[in-house]
Scaffold this motif. Structure first.
Motif, PDB file in Angstrom:
ATOM      1  N   ARG A  29      18.517   8.201  -0.960  1.00 50.82           N
ATOM      2  CA  ARG A  29      17.182   8.250  -0.335  1.00 50.82           C
ATOM      3  C   ARG A  29      16.196   9.038  -1.180  1.00 50.82           C
ATOM      4  NH1 ARG A  29      19.327   9.415   5.605  1.00 50.82           N
ATOM      5  NH2 ARG A  29      19.823   7.276   6.191  1.00 50.82           N
ATOM      6  N   THR A  30      16.618  10.178  -1.702  1.00 47.98           N
ATOM      7  CA  THR A  30      15.687  10.980  -2.496  1.00 47.98           C
ATOM      8  C   THR A  30      15.342  10.306  -3.817  1.00 47.98           C
ATOM      9  OG1 THR A  30      17.524  12.265  -3.423  1.00 47.98           O
ATOM     10  CG2 THR A  30      16.394  13.180  -1.501  1.00 47.98           C
ATOM     11  N   GLN A  31      16.306   9.607  -4.420  1.00 42.59           N
ATOM     12  CA  GLN A  31      16.044   8.940  -5.694  1.00 42.59           C
ATOM     13  C   GLN A  31      15.175   7.695  -5.527  1.00 42.59           C
ATOM     14  OE1 GLN A  31      16.839  10.118  -8.720  1.00 42.59           O
ATOM     15  NE2 GLN A  31      17.586  11.926  -7.650  1.00 42.59           N
ATOM     16  N   THR A  32      15.293   7.011  -4.404  1.00 48.03           N
ATOM     17  CA  THR A  32      14.516   5.786  -4.199  1.00 48.03           C
ATOM     18  C   THR A  32      13.186   6.037  -3.485  1.00 48.03           C
ATOM     19  OG1 THR A  32      15.694   5.315  -2.136  1.00 48.03           O
ATOM     20  CG2 THR A  32      16.549   4.309  -4.171  1.00 48.03           C
ATOM     21  N   ALA A  33      12.934   7.243  -3.057  1.00 50.64           N
ATOM     22  CA  ALA A  33      11.689   7.545  -2.336  1.00 50.64           C
ATOM     23  C   ALA A  33      10.472   7.277  -3.225  1.00 50.64           C
ATOM     24  CB  ALA A  33      11.690   8.990  -1.853  1.00 50.64           C
ATOM     25  N   GLN A  34      10.528   7.660  -4.489  1.00 50.95           N
ATOM     26  CA  GLN A  34       9.405   7.440  -5.401  1.00 50.95           C
ATOM     27  C   GLN A  34       9.188   5.938  -5.617  1.00 50.95           C
ATOM     28  OE1 GLN A  34       9.827   9.176  -9.266  1.00 50.95           O
ATOM     29  NE2 GLN A  34       7.809   8.535  -9.930  1.00 50.95           N
ATOM     30  N   LEU A  35      10.250   5.185  -5.749  1.00 46.82           N
ATOM     31  CA  LEU A  35      10.116   3.735  -5.921  1.00 46.82           C
ATOM     32  C   LEU A  35       9.512   3.086  -4.684  1.00 46.82           C
ATOM     33  CD1 LEU A  35      13.502   2.930  -7.681  1.00 46.82           C
ATOM     34  CD2 LEU A  35      11.238   3.029  -8.720  1.00 46.82           C
ATOM     35  N   ARG A  36       9.899   3.558  -3.511  1.00 50.57           N
ATOM     36  CA  ARG A  36       9.320   3.015  -2.277  1.00 50.57           C
ATOM     37  C   ARG A  36       7.829   3.311  -2.196  1.00 50.57           C
ATOM     38  NH1 ARG A  36      13.972   5.168   1.594  1.00 50.57           N
ATOM     39  NH2 ARG A  36      15.575   3.684   0.999  1.00 50.57           N
ATOM     40  N   ARG A  37       7.439   4.536  -2.548  1.00 48.65           N
ATOM     41  CA  ARG A  37       6.006   4.880  -2.533  1.00 48.65           C
ATOM     42  C   ARG A  37       5.234   4.020  -3.525  1.00 48.65           C
ATOM     43  NH1 ARG A  37       8.072  10.196  -2.282  1.00 48.65           N
ATOM     44  NH2 ARG A  37       7.732  10.434  -4.515  1.00 48.65           N
ATOM     45  N   GLU A  38       5.788   3.820  -4.716  1.00 51.83           N
ATOM     46  CA  GLU A  38       5.127   3.003  -5.723  1.00 51.83           C
ATOM     47  C   GLU A  38       5.027   1.542  -5.269  1.00 51.83           C
ATOM     48  OE1 GLU A  38       5.711   1.736 -10.407  1.00 51.83           O
ATOM     49  OE2 GLU A  38       6.861   3.398  -9.578  1.00 51.83           O
ATOM     50  N   ASN A  39       6.085   1.037  -4.644  1.00 48.96           N
ATOM     51  CA  ASN A  39       6.078  -0.328  -4.134  1.00 48.96           C
ATOM     52  C   ASN A  39       5.007  -0.499  -3.051  1.00 48.96           C
ATOM     53  OD1 ASN A  39       6.841  -2.960  -3.796  1.00 48.96           O
ATOM     54  ND2 ASN A  39       8.571  -2.481  -2.474  1.00 48.96           N
ATOM     55  N   GLU A  40       4.901   0.450  -2.146  1.00 48.16           N
ATOM     56  CA  GLU A  40       3.874   0.385  -1.104  1.00 48.16           C
ATOM     57  C   GLU A  40       2.475   0.447  -1.715  1.00 48.16           C
ATOM     58  OE1 GLU A  40       4.046  -0.236   2.161  1.00 48.16           O
ATOM     59  OE2 GLU A  40       6.177  -0.598   1.806  1.00 48.16           O
ATOM     60  N   HIS A  41       2.323   1.280  -2.729  1.00 47.88           N
ATOM     61  CA  HIS A  41       1.026   1.370  -3.412  1.00 47.88           C
ATOM     62  C   HIS A  41       0.671   0.041  -4.070  1.00 47.88           C
ATOM     63  CE1 HIS A  41      -2.309   2.936  -5.722  1.00 47.88           C
ATOM     64  NE2 HIS A  41      -1.740   2.499  -6.828  1.00 47.88           N
ATOM     65  N   LEU A  42       1.639  -0.600  -4.711  1.00 40.89           N
ATOM     66  CA  LEU A  42       1.389  -1.900  -5.352  1.00 40.89           C
ATOM     67  C   LEU A  42       1.054  -2.975  -4.326  1.00 40.89           C
ATOM     68  CD1 LEU A  42       4.142  -1.914  -8.103  1.00 40.89           C
ATOM     69  CD2 LEU A  42       1.688  -1.657  -8.416  1.00 40.89           C
ATOM     70  N   LYS A  43       1.750  -2.981  -3.186  1.00 39.22           N
ATOM     71  CA  LYS A  43       1.445  -3.941  -2.127  1.00 39.22           C
ATOM     72  C   LYS A  43       0.016  -3.742  -1.627  1.00 39.22           C
ATOM     73  CE  LYS A  43       6.049  -4.500  -0.114  1.00 39.22           C
ATOM     74  NZ  LYS A  43       6.842  -4.221   1.096  1.00 39.22           N
ATOM     75  N   ARG A  48      -5.684  -5.331  -1.466  1.00 41.78           N
ATOM     76  CA  ARG A  48      -7.090  -4.969  -1.683  1.00 41.78           C
ATOM     77  C   ARG A  48      -7.737  -5.892  -2.713  1.00 41.78           C
ATOM     78  NH1 ARG A  48      -6.824   0.010  -3.857  1.00 41.78           N
ATOM     79  NH2 ARG A  48      -5.317   0.640  -2.295  1.00 41.78           N
ATOM     80  N   ASP A  49      -7.006  -6.197  -3.809  1.00 41.66           N
ATOM     81  CA  ASP A  49      -7.539  -7.100  -4.834  1.00 41.66           C
ATOM     82  C   ASP A  49      -7.765  -8.499  -4.269  1.00 41.66           C
ATOM     83  OD1 ASP A  49      -7.472  -5.056  -6.650  1.00 41.66           O
ATOM     84  OD2 ASP A  49      -5.619  -5.726  -7.632  1.00 41.66           O
ATOM     85  N   LYS A  50      -6.821  -8.983  -3.464  1.00 43.74           N
ATOM     86  CA  LYS A  50      -6.975 -10.307  -2.861  1.00 43.74           C
ATOM     87  C   LYS A  50      -8.171 -10.324  -1.924  1.00 43.74           C
ATOM     88  CE  LYS A  50      -4.705 -13.738  -0.020  1.00 43.74           C
ATOM     89  NZ  LYS A  50      -3.581 -14.064   0.822  1.00 43.74           N
ATOM     90  N   LEU A  51      -8.325  -9.284  -1.136  1.00 46.98           N
ATOM     91  CA  LEU A  51      -9.450  -9.198  -0.213  1.00 46.98           C
ATOM     92  C   LEU A  51     -10.770  -9.159  -0.966  1.00 46.98           C
ATOM     93  CD1 LEU A  51     -10.217  -8.951   2.782  1.00 46.98           C
ATOM     94  CD2 LEU A  51     -10.108  -6.478   2.504  1.00 46.98           C
ATOM     95  N   ASP A  52     -10.842  -8.375  -2.047  1.00 49.14           N
ATOM     96  CA  ASP A  52     -12.057  -8.325  -2.865  1.00 49.14           C
ATOM     97  C   ASP A  52     -12.366  -9.686  -3.474  1.00 49.14           C
ATOM     98  OD1 ASP A  52     -12.416  -5.663  -2.319  1.00 49.14           O
ATOM     99  OD2 ASP A  52     -11.609  -4.951  -4.239  1.00 49.14           O
ATOM    100  N   TYR A  53     -11.340 -10.364  -3.989  1.00 52.86           N
ATOM    101  CA  TYR A  53     -11.535 -11.675  -4.607  1.00 52.86           C
ATOM    102  C   TYR A  53     -12.058 -12.677  -3.574  1.00 52.86           C
ATOM    103  CZ  TYR A  53     -10.422 -16.232  -6.536  1.00 52.86           C
ATOM    104  OH  TYR A  53     -10.504 -17.522  -6.947  1.00 52.86           O
TER     105      TYR A  53
END
Length: 108
Positions: A29-43, A48-53
């Motif tokens: 959990r601690t090792q994958t927490a950063q990847l989960r945050r990054e994945n949520e940020h990318l989503k 946001r990009d799709k909405l702007d487009y």
């Protein structure tokens, strides 16, 4: 004493196994927490990009339609032809000189 010793060793093994399992889950959990945050940020960024487009596309389409609203049907058709690069010119045919045979036939 051997039965009590066996039960104690079994309880110690269960406790050690449970501890190792808990530690493994915590470490994953601690090792994958950063990847989960990054994945949520990318989503969120992709959304946001799709909405702007889509917003800019709808605005530009509405602006274009509003600007052309008094245009006649001929002007709208001309705009459509230009936007889609449609060419109405026919293919030019090679003029035959007197005495030449038509393509695909043998001379007589």
């Amino acid at each position: 004493m051997s039965v009590i010793g066996g039960v104690a060793l079994f309880a110690l093994g269960v406790a050690a196994g449970g501890g190792v399992l808990g530690y493994t889950q915590w470490a994953v959990r601690t090792q994958t927490a950063q990847l989960r945050r990054e994945n949520e940020h990318l989503k969120e960024s992709a959304w946001r990009d799709k909405l702007d487009y889509e917003t800019h596309k709808a605005y530009n389409q509405g602006y274009r339609d509003g600007r052309l609203s008094p245009a006649s049907e001929a002007e709208k058709f001309a705009e459509f032809v230009e936007d889609h690069n449609i060419d109405f010119r026919g293919q030019r045919r090679k003029r035959r000189v007197y005495g030449e045979a038509a393509e695909g036939t043998e001379p007589q």
